[in-house]
Motif scaffolding. Structure first.
Motif, PDB file in Angstrom:
ATOM      1  N   ILE A  97       0.846  -1.205   0.000  1.00 37.62           N
ATOM      2  CA  ILE A  97       0.000   0.000   0.000  1.00 37.62           C
ATOM      3  C   ILE A  97       0.876   1.248   0.000  1.00 37.62           C
ATOM      4  O   ILE A  97       0.631   2.210  -0.748  1.00 37.62           O
ATOM      5  N   VAL A  98       1.921   1.247   0.825  1.00 40.65           N
ATOM      6  CA  VAL A  98       2.811   2.418   0.906  1.00 40.65           C
ATOM      7  C   VAL A  98       3.507   2.656  -0.429  1.00 40.65           C
ATOM      8  O   VAL A  98       3.561   3.784  -0.931  1.00 40.65           O
ATOM      9  N   ALA A  99       4.048   1.582  -1.036  1.00 35.61           N
ATOM     10  CA  ALA A  99       4.789   1.732  -2.292  1.00 35.61           C
ATOM     11  C   ALA A  99       3.888   2.215  -3.411  1.00 35.61           C
ATOM     12  O   ALA A  99       4.237   3.143  -4.162  1.00 35.61           O
ATOM     13  N   MET A 100       2.701   1.610  -3.540  1.00 36.82           N
ATOM     14  CA  MET A 100       1.792   2.023  -4.614  1.00 36.82           C
ATOM     15  C   MET A 100       1.238   3.425  -4.350  1.00 36.82           C
ATOM     16  O   MET A 100       1.052   4.219  -5.276  1.00 36.82           O
ATOM     17  N   GLY A 101       0.979   3.746  -3.074  1.00 40.60           N
ATOM     18  CA  GLY A 101       0.535   5.102  -2.732  1.00 40.60           C
ATOM     19  C   GLY A 101       1.598   6.140  -3.033  1.00 40.60           C
ATOM     20  O   GLY A 101       1.298   7.241  -3.518  1.00 40.60           O
ATOM     21  N   LEU A 102       2.866   5.797  -2.775  1.00 42.49           N
ATOM     22  CA  LEU A 102       3.971   6.703  -3.103  1.00 42.49           C
ATOM     23  C   LEU A 102       4.047   6.946  -4.609  1.00 42.49           C
ATOM     24  O   LEU A 102       4.203   8.083  -5.070  1.00 42.49           O
ATOM     25  N   GLY A 103       3.946   5.854  -5.384  1.00 37.08           N
ATOM     26  CA  GLY A 103       3.983   5.992  -6.834  1.00 37.08           C
ATOM     27  C   GLY A 103       2.870   6.891  -7.345  1.00 37.08           C
ATOM     28  O   GLY A 103       3.093   7.766  -8.194  1.00 37.08           O
ATOM     29  N   TYR A 104       1.672   6.685  -6.815  1.00 44.12           N
ATOM     30  CA  TYR A 104       0.518   7.503  -7.196  1.00 44.12           C
ATOM     31  C   TYR A 104       0.739   8.965  -6.803  1.00 44.12           C
ATOM     32  O   TYR A 104       0.465   9.882  -7.579  1.00 44.12           O
ATOM     33  N   SER A 105       1.274   9.202  -5.613  1.00 45.72           N
ATOM     34  CA  SER A 105       1.447  10.577  -5.124  1.00 45.72           C
ATOM     35  C   SER A 105       2.470  11.342  -5.945  1.00 45.72           C
ATOM     36  O   SER A 105       2.322  12.551  -6.169  1.00 45.72           O
ATOM     37  N   ILE A 106       3.503  10.664  -6.408  1.00 42.30           N
ATOM     38  CA  ILE A 106       4.537  11.322  -7.210  1.00 42.30           C
ATOM     39  C   ILE A 106       3.934  11.881  -8.490  1.00 42.30           C
ATOM     40  O   ILE A 106       4.204  13.014  -8.892  1.00 42.30           O
ATOM     41  N   THR A 107       3.097  11.090  -9.145  1.00 42.81           N
ATOM     42  CA  THR A 107       2.501  11.537 -10.408  1.00 42.81           C
ATOM     43  C   THR A 107       1.565  12.706 -10.203  1.00 42.81           C
ATOM     44  O   THR A 107       1.380  13.528 -11.105  1.00 42.81           O
TER      45      THR A 107
END
Length: 512
Positions: free
Chosen positions: A16-26
């Protein structure tokens, strides 16, 4: 297709953290660049036209590549393609930060958009694939909540770095967070199952050309109506029609068009387009009210967005629990209703409205979008066959990017039309031409008068009158615009109520 491994315990949390980070960067990176674009422009010495192009380039290439990224994820493994996107985010982010010339920065921003397509297009699909069905809804809600929360402070961090270390430092926020995303993803996220179908290259190229042309045309339309922008939009729509025709007749389509036969899928897609449209248009409207009507600094909107996005993060997680209790339809309609109330609140704005009232409207815009996004994501992903998870996940940002670009363009066109209708009436009999009025407004907001203007420059009294009357006219335009645009979430509510009608329990009629 091999059985998909599922995550539990620490691996589930870190996914969840990794995918949330990826989403937040974009989500945060384009804002970081836009907020510090003046410093970047001074550093590399390029023209305003180039600055405008740079501000939208990453979004354009993201939209063009996102469906292809989803298809590649289905074919070659979503984790593998997501990691490829993370590597690209690091490489192109660093290249942009150390760009010696604007041409290098243009290459970096274009490449970054392609890398972001893999992050945004596959992060939701990965969460949907690696969590078991019973935990999927809560996992998607947590992923969206993490994405909102992690995106809040990145623009502020970028601004602080710019003020203390120069513009290059702000562009390092993205590669630094991408590196953290890479470490967590490689360590904790499992690979997804792969599909065996062929890659539909013609279809991917057609939809890429369609999206980039439509979105670029809409972006150009934000500066006012022009034939070139309309021609680009029409060309993009024609390419979209060609894409649909190709997908219906090819043996291995990138996007199986049968998915659009699902009423639930279409209701979710409509709701997503609605909150993206209001998100893009509403932000422009909030900024114009604060800067032009109130004379506030643009940073005020950024300050209002911080608590709004934090609350939205909590709302996204809460929406996941609400879906489990009240159902997807009820939560989707509730989110759209919040957006409707936020838009209607703008009718009450005047020159002296407390900033807190605008803050509530900004918060409702963010919260409504977050509440809508949770059931929208679960509905869309539950409609997708496992082998098309990446492509269906990519449809969400593709439609979202187009709607987000449409928002500012349509808000600007309708708002300007309303303003001119009101302004013309007030100028009648004043002896002041529309051109002179525009000049007075331009000077009032820091511009330079047009040397080819009709007639002499206005005297100070006339100029003050124009500015005063323009403020009233713009307030009237904002009031009418908010009422007109409130129709959009109202229609989306009706669509959701009709297309998401509870299915009848047919088991009782089946013979034992």
């Amino acid at each position: 297709m091999a059985e998909q491994p599922h995550v539990t315990g620490l691996a589930a949390t870190m996914t969840i953290v990794a995918m949330g980070l990826g989403y937040s960067i974009t989500a945060a990176d384009p804002t970081i660049l836009s907020a510090n674009l003046a410093e970047v422009r001074r550093g590399l010495e390029f023209t305003p036209a180039t600055a405008s192009f740079l501000a939208t380039l990453c979004t354009l290439t993201l939209a063009a590549a996102v469906l292809g990224a989803g298809a590649l994820g289905d074919l070659h493994g979503m984790k593998r393609m997501f990691v490829l996107g993370v590597y690209g985010s690091i490489a192109f982010g660093v290249l942009g930060a150390f760009a010696p010339h604007v041409s290098v920065l243009i290459v970096a921003r274009g490449g970054l958009g392609v890398a972001f397509a893999f992050l945004l297009g596959l992060s939701l699909a990965i969460v949907n694939a690696v969590f078991p069905p019973g935990r999927r809804g809560a996992a998607i809600a947590a992923y969206l909540g993490a994405g909102h929360a992690l995106a809040v402070f990145q623009p502020a961090l970028g601004g602080w770095l710019t003020s203390h270390f120069g513009w290059r430092a702000c562009l390092l926020v993205t590669p630094a967070l991408a590196l953290l995303t890479l470490v967590i993803t490689v360590r904790y996220v499992p690979e997804t199952s792969r599909d065996q179908r062929k890659l539909d290259v013609p279809g991917i190229l057609l939809i890429a050309a369609s999206l980039i042309t439509v979105i670029y045309g809409l972006t150009e339309l934000q500066g006012g109506f022009n034939i070139g922008a309309v021609a680009l939009i029409m060309l993009g729509l024609a390419l979209g029609v060609a894409f649909v025709r190709w997908e219906l007749h090819t043996d291995a389509p990138a996007l199986d068009m049968r998915i659009f036969r699902s009423a639930r899928f279409n209701a979710a897609l409509t709701a997503g387009a609605t909150f993206n449209f209001l998100g893009g248009g509403g932000t422009i409207l909030f900024a114009y009210y604060l800067v032009t009507i109130r004379g506030e600094s643009p940073e005020v909107l950024g300050l209002l967005l911080i608590p709004a996005m934090l609350i939205a993060s909590a709302a996204a997680v809460g929406a996941g629990r609400a879906v489990a209790r009240f159902g997807e339809r009820a939560v989707l309609v509730a989110g759209l209703a919040i957006l409707l109330v936020g838009m209607l609140m703008l009718v009450a704005l005047d020159e002296n409205t407390p900033i807190a009232v605008l803050g509530i409207a900004v918060a409702l815009n963010a919260i409504g979008g977050a509440v809508v996004q949770t059931p929208q994501s679960t509905i869309m992903m539950s409609s997708a066959p496992p082998e098309l998870g990446g492509v269906v996940s990519a449809v969400k940002p593709a439609v979202g990017q187009a709607a987000y670009s449409l928002g500012p363009a349509l808000f600007a066109l309708v708002g300007t039309t309303l303003f001119l209708r009101d302004g013309r009436r007030k100028l009648e009999g004043s002896g002041i031409s529309e051109e002179q009025a525009r000049d007075a407004l331009q000077v009032a907001h820091g511009g330079v008068p047009n040397p080819a203007a009709d007639g002499a420059v206005l005297d100070p009294e006339q100029a003050r009158w124009v500015v005063s009357e323009a403020t009233d006219s713009w307030l009237n335009a904002i009031h009418e615009l908010s009422l007109i645009m409130a129709v959009v979430p109202a229609v989306a509510i009706v669509v959701a109520m009709v297309l998401l009608r509870p299915r009848r329990d047919v088991t009782a009629s089946v013979p034992e």
